[in-house]
Scaffold this active site. Structure first.
Site, PDB file in Angstrom:
ATOM      1  N   GLN A 239      57.534  70.630 -27.899  1.00 38.65           N
ATOM      2  CA  GLN A 239      57.774  70.094 -26.554  1.00 38.65           C
ATOM      3  C   GLN A 239      56.638  70.484 -25.607  1.00 38.65           C
ATOM      4  O   GLN A 239      56.172  69.667 -24.808  1.00 38.65           O
ATOM      5  CB  GLN A 239      59.116  70.627 -26.036  1.00 38.65           C
ATOM      6  CG  GLN A 239      59.376  70.359 -24.575  1.00 38.65           C
ATOM      7  CD  GLN A 239      60.794  70.714 -24.165  1.00 38.65           C
ATOM      8  OE1 GLN A 239      61.715  69.976 -24.460  1.00 38.65           O
ATOM      9  NE2 GLN A 239      60.990  71.838 -23.493  1.00 38.65           N
TER      10      GLN A 239
ATOM     11  N   HIS B 118      65.547  81.448 -19.982  1.00 36.80           N
ATOM     12  CA  HIS B 118      65.420  80.709 -18.721  1.00 36.80           C
ATOM     13  C   HIS B 118      65.043  81.664 -17.584  1.00 36.80           C
ATOM     14  O   HIS B 118      64.193  81.345 -16.740  1.00 36.80           O
ATOM     15  CB  HIS B 118      66.746  80.039 -18.352  1.00 36.80           C
ATOM     16  CG  HIS B 118      67.185  78.961 -19.289  1.00 36.80           C
ATOM     17  ND1 HIS B 118      68.290  79.083 -20.098  1.00 36.80           N
ATOM     18  CD2 HIS B 118      66.667  77.731 -19.550  1.00 36.80           C
ATOM     19  CE1 HIS B 118      68.444  77.972 -20.803  1.00 36.80           C
ATOM     20  NE2 HIS B 118      67.466  77.134 -20.499  1.00 36.80           N
TER      21      HIS B 118
HETATM   22  O1  PAF Z   1      63.684  72.280 -22.785  1.00 39.29           O
HETATM   23  C1  PAF Z   1      64.589  71.708 -22.144  1.00 39.29           C
HETATM   24  O2  PAF Z   1      65.533  72.329 -21.655  1.00 39.29           O
HETATM   25  C2  PAF Z   1      64.524  70.209 -21.968  1.00 39.29           C
HETATM   26  O3  PAF Z   1      64.015  69.580 -23.101  1.00 39.29           O
HETATM   27  C3  PAF Z   1      63.757  69.768 -20.701  1.00 39.29           C
HETATM   28  C4  PAF Z   1      62.295  70.164 -20.767  1.00 39.29           C
HETATM   29  C5  PAF Z   1      64.398  70.402 -19.480  1.00 39.29           C
HETATM   30  C6  PAF Z   1      63.827  68.253 -20.550  1.00 39.29           C
HETATM   31  O4  PAF Z   1      65.142  67.803 -20.459  1.00 39.29           O
END
Ligand code: PAF
Length: 281
Positions: A153, A37
């Site tokens: 994703q 992150h």
């Molecule tokens: O990757 C994540 O943390 C989640 O899937 C996201 C993109 C924040 C959507 O809730």
């Protein structure tokens, strides 16, 4: 650093910044921050005047038997980490403000959501696409940052942005790993010490695939067999899938050529872990 919880206040704040000529970067997250992150926050910090991190554990992307309730949360720690990374604002909405009842509107990206994780997590990518679309409306950023560990994703969001004409640039950042190769994930906290050691086999197996491809192997079947064989050396690791797919359509390939994703998911104790390597062959 500001913390905003109300969607319309968030929109107003970002709109003001845009009107003042500032560029805005968004890092969508579910919190419980780790170095992965932080790398997204730092990339956003470098490229934008104003950086927003959304922190929302999105209930609609979890299946009924998944870990929504247990998903790790620590707002105080997250606030400190984000402030240290130079984030300007955290958007931390309440579930009832994101999903006013009855909630009836969803975003469904077809095709590329059916395989890989989509096969065992029905509705997951519908939940992801819906919340990300909502975040893009609430926070009209110029750029949004996503990690490649969640490769499927990334493709789902890129396709949604293309298909629904969102005016936002999707920036992808490399997977951040522990020293022993395990991909950073908030779910790694579920691992007991012996499971944590066993989990290193995920990336070891993917590196073996990479080495085979570098050595000239082009048959997906051979490479995937080697990945599975490596995973099998760890009895605590229960593979869910191991696949080679083309990056564009996430369709299984027989020959490894062009941009190919080798992806896997496995259960290790209570944790379901995913990892991948993206190869240019
Ligand atoms: O990757 C994540 O943390 C989640 O899937 C996201 C993109 C924040 C959507 O809730």
């Amino acid at each position: 650093m500001r913390i905003v919880t109300v969607p319309w206040e968030m929109t107003r704040l970002v709109t003001e910044r845009r009107e003042a000529g500032q560029s805005v970067g968004l890092v969508p997250t579910m919190g419980f921050f780790h170095a992965g992150h932080v790398s997204l926050m730092r990339a956003a910090r470098e490229e934008n005047d104003f950086v927003v991190v959304s922190l929302f554990v999105n209930p609609i992307q979890f299946g009924p038997r998944e870990d929504f309730k247990e998903y790790p949360r620590d707002l105080q720690r997250d606030v400190e980490i984000a402030a240290q990374a130079g984030v300007d604002c955290i958007f931390h909405p309440r579930v009832e403000d994101m999903y006013p009842q009855p909630y009836l509107t969803f975003v469904e990206v077809e095709g590329i959501t059916e395989g890989l994780c989509g096969a065992s997590r029905p509705g997951h990518f519908r939940g992801v696409a819906t919340v990300v679309a909502k975040l893009f409306h609430i926070i009209p950023a110029h750029r949004a940052y996503f990690g490649l560990k969640d490769a499927q994703q990334v493709r789902v969001i890129q396709k949604m942005v293309e298909d629904l004409n969102f005016d936002i640039q999707i920036v992808t950042c490399p997977t951040v790993r522990e020293e022993d190769g395990l991909a950073m994930s908030s779910r790694n906290v579920y691992l007991k010490p012996e499971e944590r050691r066993a989990a290193t086999v995920l990336y070891r197996s993917l590196r073996r695939a990479e080495e085979m491809v570098r050595g000239g192997e082009r048959e997906a079947r051979e490479v995937l067999a080697a990945v599975r064989e490596t995973l099998e050396t760890e009895p605590l690791v229960e593979p869910e899938y191991v696949e080679a797919v083309d990056w564009e359509g996430l369709r299984p390939v027989e020959r490894l050529q062009g941009k190919v994703l080798i992806a896997l998911a496995a259960r290790v104790g209570k944790a379901r872990l995913i990892d991948n390597v993206l190869l240019e062959v």
